[in-house]
Design a protein around this motif. Sequence first.
Motif, PDB file in Angstrom:
ATOM      1  N   ILE A 145      54.887  42.383  47.146  1.00 30.14           N
ATOM      2  CA  ILE A 145      54.194  43.321  46.263  1.00 30.14           C
ATOM      3  C   ILE A 145      54.701  43.205  44.826  1.00 30.14           C
ATOM      4  N   ILE A 146      55.970  42.846  44.658  1.00 25.99           N
ATOM      5  CA  ILE A 146      56.501  42.668  43.303  1.00 25.99           C
ATOM      6  C   ILE A 146      55.804  41.499  42.602  1.00 25.99           C
ATOM      7  N   PHE A 147      55.534  40.418  43.355  1.00 31.43           N
ATOM      8  CA  PHE A 147      54.948  39.219  42.765  1.00 31.43           C
ATOM      9  C   PHE A 147      53.471  39.032  43.117  1.00 31.43           C
ATOM     10  N   HIS A 148      52.825  40.110  43.622  1.00 20.72           N
ATOM     11  CA  HIS A 148      51.479  39.890  44.168  1.00 20.72           C
ATOM     12  C   HIS A 148      50.466  39.490  43.097  1.00 20.72           C
ATOM     13  N   ASN A 149      50.675  39.931  41.830  1.00 18.43           N
ATOM     14  CA  ASN A 149      49.736  39.505  40.787  1.00 18.43           C
ATOM     15  C   ASN A 149      49.845  38.006  40.525  1.00 18.43           C
ATOM     16  N   ILE A 150      51.055  37.462  40.657  1.00 17.55           N
ATOM     17  CA  ILE A 150      51.240  36.014  40.497  1.00 17.55           C
ATOM     18  C   ILE A 150      50.602  35.270  41.676  1.00 17.55           C
ATOM     19  N   LEU A 151      50.799  35.808  42.886  1.00 19.06           N
ATOM     20  CA  LEU A 151      50.223  35.177  44.072  1.00 19.06           C
ATOM     21  C   LEU A 151      48.699  35.141  43.986  1.00 19.06           C
ATOM     22  N   SER A 152      48.104  36.256  43.533  1.00 22.74           N
ATOM     23  CA  SER A 152      46.645  36.309  43.413  1.00 22.74           C
ATOM     24  C   SER A 152      46.150  35.280  42.406  1.00 22.74           C
ATOM     25  N   LEU A 211      47.648  32.443  41.627  1.00 23.49           N
ATOM     26  CA  LEU A 211      47.787  31.126  42.249  1.00 23.49           C
ATOM     27  C   LEU A 211      46.610  30.838  43.177  1.00 23.49           C
ATOM     28  N   GLU A 212      46.275  31.826  44.010  1.00 24.36           N
ATOM     29  CA  GLU A 212      45.184  31.631  44.970  1.00 24.36           C
ATOM     30  C   GLU A 212      43.863  31.342  44.268  1.00 24.36           C
ATOM     31  N   GLN A 244      43.522  24.336  42.587  1.00 23.43           N
ATOM     32  CA  GLN A 244      42.276  23.652  42.934  1.00 23.43           C
ATOM     33  C   GLN A 244      42.303  23.006  44.312  1.00 23.43           C
ATOM     34  N   HIS A 245      43.469  22.897  44.915  1.00 21.22           N
ATOM     35  CA  HIS A 245      43.575  22.212  46.197  1.00 21.22           C
ATOM     36  C   HIS A 245      43.390  23.201  47.347  1.00 21.22           C
ATOM     37  N   ASP A 246      43.441  22.671  48.558  1.00 18.32           N
ATOM     38  CA  ASP A 246      43.363  23.511  49.747  1.00 18.32           C
ATOM     39  C   ASP A 246      44.678  24.279  49.866  1.00 18.32           C
ATOM     40  N   PHE A 247      44.692  25.491  49.339  1.00 20.46           N
ATOM     41  CA  PHE A 247      45.943  26.236  49.168  1.00 20.46           C
ATOM     42  C   PHE A 247      45.767  27.661  49.666  1.00 20.46           C
ATOM     43  N   ASN A 248      46.606  28.057  50.619  1.00 20.03           N
ATOM     44  CA  ASN A 248      46.536  29.416  51.150  1.00 20.03           C
ATOM     45  C   ASN A 248      47.921  30.035  51.154  1.00 20.03           C
ATOM     46  N   ILE A 249      47.973  31.315  50.788  1.00 17.54           N
ATOM     47  CA  ILE A 249      49.229  32.059  50.833  1.00 17.54           C
ATOM     48  C   ILE A 249      49.271  32.841  52.139  1.00 17.54           C
ATOM     49  N   VAL A 250      50.339  32.664  52.887  1.00 18.46           N
ATOM     50  CA  VAL A 250      50.514  33.387  54.148  1.00 18.46           C
ATOM     51  C   VAL A 250      51.372  34.613  53.865  1.00 18.46           C
ATOM     52  N   ARG A 251      50.843  35.795  54.141  1.00 17.90           N
ATOM     53  CA  ARG A 251      51.552  37.034  53.819  1.00 17.90           C
ATOM     54  C   ARG A 251      52.261  37.593  55.041  1.00 17.90           C
TER      55      ARG A 251
END
Length: 231
Positions: free
Chosen positions: A198-205, A207-208, A212-219
Amino acid sequence: MDIKVLDTKKEGESTCYLAKCHMNEYLEHLPENYKDWNIQRGIVNNHYLDKLIETLIQSKHIPPLVLTTDEVNVDGNNGQLEHFQVLDGLQRTHRLKLIHNSVKFINDNLDIKEEAQNSGILKAVRRYSSQINEGNASSPIVRRLLSEIEIGNDINTLFNFEQWVEVWENLSLTEQVNKMLLLNAGHKSVSKKHQIEIIFHNILSKLESEVQHDFNIVRERNVSSISVNKN
């Protein structure tokens, strides 16, 4: 959603409205992604909260909910929310929504009431279990509601009451995170991994959305790190 404003308090650029709303309207206006809001952890198992159906049936008090929104349209003591998220009370809201969906399922599938009368509640619920799941309802709650109908009680009045809420207007992302952590202090601890999320969620969003590549964040709230490591 309409609210009745009881009091207000300023905190920097933000305003907190102590208010009440109609529970039925609250549940009908929940955003579709209310469980997936970034700073909230996921739904957790809690046997005590699963008994919230009894609180409703006995018309007992439900603690205030805390909501956050960009803007409250206020005219005197009357207010209206166009969009909101649940800052505190997600676990209660989830159980209330399950009950609300279960009431709707019974009203939309009158045959289950007839079958419950003829074949018994347990058998009727088992037969309709797949439809109950598809309706985002709960088989145990449907059984409990059918028991109430059997003794002559009206399940359609369960949500006919006013609920106390705190509505925070114009909280920054940092303030939302800090208040969520403060409100949960003393409750079941938020995991270290989720605190980092939650502290870095704006950065994670960002990134997602931009990689441009096939990139997924697992939470962590969706799948434990143990499960990820195993796979």
